[in-house]
Write a protein that holds these residues in place. Sequence first.
Motif, PDB file in Angstrom:
ATOM      1  N   ARG A  60       0.831  -1.193   0.000  1.00  0.00           N
ATOM      2  CA  ARG A  60       0.000   0.000   0.000  1.00  0.00           C
ATOM      3  C   ARG A  60       0.878   1.260   0.000  1.00  0.00           C
ATOM      4  O   ARG A  60       2.024   1.227   0.467  1.00  0.00           O
ATOM      5  N   PRO A  61       0.342   2.386  -0.516  1.00  0.00           N
ATOM      6  CA  PRO A  61       1.117   3.639  -0.557  1.00  0.00           C
ATOM      7  C   PRO A  61       1.078   4.408   0.754  1.00  0.00           C
ATOM      8  O   PRO A  61       0.962   5.623   0.767  1.00  0.00           O
ATOM      9  N   TYR A  62       1.133   3.714   1.866  1.00  0.00           N
ATOM     10  CA  TYR A  62       1.218   4.332   3.188  1.00  0.00           C
ATOM     11  C   TYR A  62       1.679   3.263   4.174  1.00  0.00           C
ATOM     12  O   TYR A  62       1.565   2.067   3.907  1.00  0.00           O
ATOM     13  N   ARG A  63       2.184   3.708   5.309  1.00  0.00           N
ATOM     14  CA  ARG A  63       2.672   2.765   6.321  1.00  0.00           C
ATOM     15  C   ARG A  63       1.536   2.404   7.282  1.00  0.00           C
ATOM     16  O   ARG A  63       0.962   3.295   7.918  1.00  0.00           O
ATOM     17  N   PRO A  64       1.199   1.129   7.397  1.00  0.00           N
ATOM     18  CA  PRO A  64       0.143   0.721   8.332  1.00  0.00           C
ATOM     19  C   PRO A  64       0.532   1.052   9.773  1.00  0.00           C
ATOM     20  O   PRO A  64       1.714   1.074  10.125  1.00  0.00           O
ATOM     21  N   GLU A  65      -0.469   1.274  10.617  1.00  0.00           N
ATOM     22  CA  GLU A  65      -0.210   1.668  11.996  1.00  0.00           C
ATOM     23  C   GLU A  65      -0.420   0.545  13.002  1.00  0.00           C
ATOM     24  O   GLU A  65      -0.118   0.704  14.182  1.00  0.00           O
ATOM     25  N   LEU A  85      -0.333   8.342 -15.314  1.00  0.00           N
ATOM     26  CA  LEU A  85      -0.002   6.923 -15.231  1.00  0.00           C
ATOM     27  C   LEU A  85       1.270   6.740 -14.409  1.00  0.00           C
ATOM     28  O   LEU A  85       2.109   7.640 -14.320  1.00  0.00           O
ATOM     29  N   ALA A  86       1.420   5.558 -13.817  1.00  0.00           N
ATOM     30  CA  ALA A  86       2.662   5.226 -13.121  1.00  0.00           C
ATOM     31  C   ALA A  86       3.808   5.203 -14.133  1.00  0.00           C
ATOM     32  O   ALA A  86       3.667   4.676 -15.246  1.00  0.00           O
ATOM     33  N   THR A  87       4.955   5.765 -13.757  1.00  0.00           N
ATOM     34  CA  THR A  87       6.039   5.930 -14.729  1.00  0.00           C
ATOM     35  C   THR A  87       6.656   4.613 -15.174  1.00  0.00           C
ATOM     36  O   THR A  87       7.262   4.554 -16.249  1.00  0.00           O
ATOM     37  N   PHE A  88       6.535   3.551 -14.364  1.00  0.00           N
ATOM     38  CA  PHE A  88       7.129   2.282 -14.801  1.00  0.00           C
ATOM     39  C   PHE A  88       6.480   1.775 -16.078  1.00  0.00           C
ATOM     40  O   PHE A  88       7.064   0.965 -16.810  1.00  0.00           O
ATOM     41  N   LEU A  89       5.259   2.261 -16.374  1.00  0.00           N
ATOM     42  CA  LEU A  89       4.567   1.830 -17.582  1.00  0.00           C
ATOM     43  C   LEU A  89       5.261   2.324 -18.847  1.00  0.00           C
ATOM     44  O   LEU A  89       5.087   1.745 -19.916  1.00  0.00           O
ATOM     45  N   ALA A  90       6.037   3.390 -18.717  1.00  0.00           N
ATOM     46  CA  ALA A  90       6.719   3.937 -19.891  1.00  0.00           C
ATOM     47  C   ALA A  90       7.643   2.902 -20.521  1.00  0.00           C
ATOM     48  O   ALA A  90       7.808   2.851 -21.743  1.00  0.00           O
ATOM     49  N   GLY A  91       8.257   2.063 -19.682  1.00  0.00           N
ATOM     50  CA  GLY A  91       9.127   1.029 -20.217  1.00  0.00           C
ATOM     51  C   GLY A  91       8.367  -0.164 -20.748  1.00  0.00           C
ATOM     52  O   GLY A  91       8.886  -0.925 -21.568  1.00  0.00           O
ATOM     53  N   GLY A 144      10.132   1.147  -1.640  1.00  0.00           N
ATOM     54  CA  GLY A 144      10.589   2.158  -2.587  1.00  0.00           C
ATOM     55  C   GLY A 144       9.518   3.193  -2.824  1.00  0.00           C
ATOM     56  O   GLY A 144       8.542   3.287  -2.072  1.00  0.00           O
ATOM     57  N   THR A 145       9.682   3.966  -3.870  1.00  0.00           N
ATOM     58  CA  THR A 145       8.751   5.045  -4.196  1.00  0.00           C
ATOM     59  C   THR A 145       8.215   4.852  -5.596  1.00  0.00           C
ATOM     60  O   THR A 145       8.982   4.673  -6.547  1.00  0.00           O
ATOM     61  N   LEU A 146       6.891   4.884  -5.728  1.00  0.00           N
ATOM     62  CA  LEU A 146       6.241   4.792  -7.033  1.00  0.00           C
ATOM     63  C   LEU A 146       6.011   6.211  -7.538  1.00  0.00           C
ATOM     64  O   LEU A 146       5.482   7.061  -6.817  1.00  0.00           O
ATOM     65  N   SER A 147       6.433   6.480  -8.759  1.00  0.00           N
ATOM     66  CA  SER A 147       6.286   7.824  -9.318  1.00  0.00           C
ATOM     67  C   SER A 147       5.293   7.817 -10.471  1.00  0.00           C
ATOM     68  O   SER A 147       4.980   6.768 -11.046  1.00  0.00           O
ATOM     69  N   PHE A 148       4.807   9.006 -10.798  1.00  0.00           N
ATOM     70  CA  PHE A 148       3.773   9.153 -11.816  1.00  0.00           C
ATOM     71  C   PHE A 148       4.143  10.275 -12.784  1.00  0.00           C
ATOM     72  O   PHE A 148       4.889  11.191 -12.443  1.00  0.00           O
ATOM     73  N   GLU A 201       4.874  15.700  -6.815  1.00  0.00           N
ATOM     74  CA  GLU A 201       3.889  15.746  -5.742  1.00  0.00           C
ATOM     75  C   GLU A 201       2.994  14.511  -5.688  1.00  0.00           C
ATOM     76  O   GLU A 201       2.245  14.321  -4.723  1.00  0.00           O
ATOM     77  N   LEU A 202       3.076  13.650  -6.702  1.00  0.00           N
ATOM     78  CA  LEU A 202       2.287  12.415  -6.707  1.00  0.00           C
ATOM     79  C   LEU A 202       3.101  11.196  -6.263  1.00  0.00           C
ATOM     80  O   LEU A 202       2.567  10.089  -6.217  1.00  0.00           O
ATOM     81  N   ASP A 203       4.373  11.393  -5.942  1.00  0.00           N
ATOM     82  CA  ASP A 203       5.207  10.262  -5.495  1.00  0.00           C
ATOM     83  C   ASP A 203       4.552   9.558  -4.308  1.00  0.00           C
ATOM     84  O   ASP A 203       4.014  10.197  -3.400  1.00  0.00           O
ATOM     85  N   GLN A 204       4.628   8.230  -4.310  1.00  0.00           N
ATOM     86  CA  GLN A 204       4.034   7.431  -3.248  1.00  0.00           C
ATOM     87  C   GLN A 204       5.069   6.445  -2.694  1.00  0.00           C
ATOM     88  O   GLN A 204       5.631   5.657  -3.449  1.00  0.00           O
ATOM     89  N   GLU A 205       5.319   6.506  -1.394  1.00  0.00           N
ATOM     90  CA  GLU A 205       6.131   5.461  -0.756  1.00  0.00           C
ATOM     91  C   GLU A 205       5.327   4.173  -0.708  1.00  0.00           C
ATOM     92  O   GLU A 205       4.159   4.184  -0.323  1.00  0.00           O
ATOM     93  N   ILE A 206       5.940   3.069  -1.109  1.00  0.00           N
ATOM     94  CA  ILE A 206       5.246   1.783  -1.127  1.00  0.00           C
ATOM     95  C   ILE A 206       5.698   0.959   0.065  1.00  0.00           C
ATOM     96  O   ILE A 206       6.891   0.665   0.221  1.00  0.00           O
TER      97      ILE A 206
END
Length: 297
Positions: free
Chosen positions: A146-151, A239-245, A161-165, A259-264
């Motif tokens: 998930r793009p957040y740390r569970p509590e 779109l998520a940037t990994f799709l570019a490849g 890592g970080t998912l970028s868009f 500003e859309l970066d998400q820690e996974i």
Amino acid sequence: MKHLNWDDLRLLLLIVQEGTLRRASKKAGMSPATLSRRLDDLEEAVGQKLVERFQAGCLPTAFGADMVALASQMGEIALEVERTRDRQDAHAASGVVRINTDEWLSYFLTTRFARFHDAYPNVEVEIVTSHRPYSLARREADIALRPYRPEQLDLVTRCLGTLSFGLYCSRDVAERHAAALSSGDWARVPFVGFDEPRAEFQSDRWLRALPGAPAPWMRCSYGLGILDGVSHGAGLGVLATFLAGDQQDLVAAIPHIPELDQEIWLSMHASLRTSARIRAVVDFMGQVFAAYRETGR
């Protein structure tokens, strides 16, 4: 010779390889003072000086060089033991592992997990896709991404890592709207986005806030629908940037939207940390995300 701490030999090797106590301590994850004390303990145990310490760095004594050579051999043996253990784990690990995550990460995993089956043929993987997080406590899933740390306190968590868009379109759209894209005239280009119930998603809020941009004329209830629309010429979409490849015909209008970066974050119930099948999946996902950090794919 007093009792020898074998781990101190590993630290001796690290000191000689790095050349200074400061660099070696940083790599070892301890303070220079602690590392110096460990070196003192080792020299006391063997009864001889192993390293000459100068202001510019550290050099092994003749006896220290012999010890470093032995420590290097021990390191190779340790690696071979680990490789043997991994080979045994590949045959020992078996069963089903359920991974719960969202659409982008589901696509990321399904397009990268083929090699896992070669290494762990007896482990089955179920990737359960949902915007709603499944309960790990109730065993609805074994692992969550998930793009957040569970509590929850009973969970083991790890940042992968970080998912970028980015903002993408098809090659055809890029050619037809080249002038507008080069000038950032968003009012003259079409967009693809989420439908109204999902308009609160961070990516859609960013898209709708683009200066002068019209509301997406094509709206989807799921992320891969946006990918399908964008790749087939319906307009621009986030779109998520990994799709570019993965998609050869995607063109980046904005390659990275910081500003859309998400820690996974990977999480699992603490009781599963010793499971061979869970460890196999977690380690493989760590490798996949490490490759993504290095290559962006």
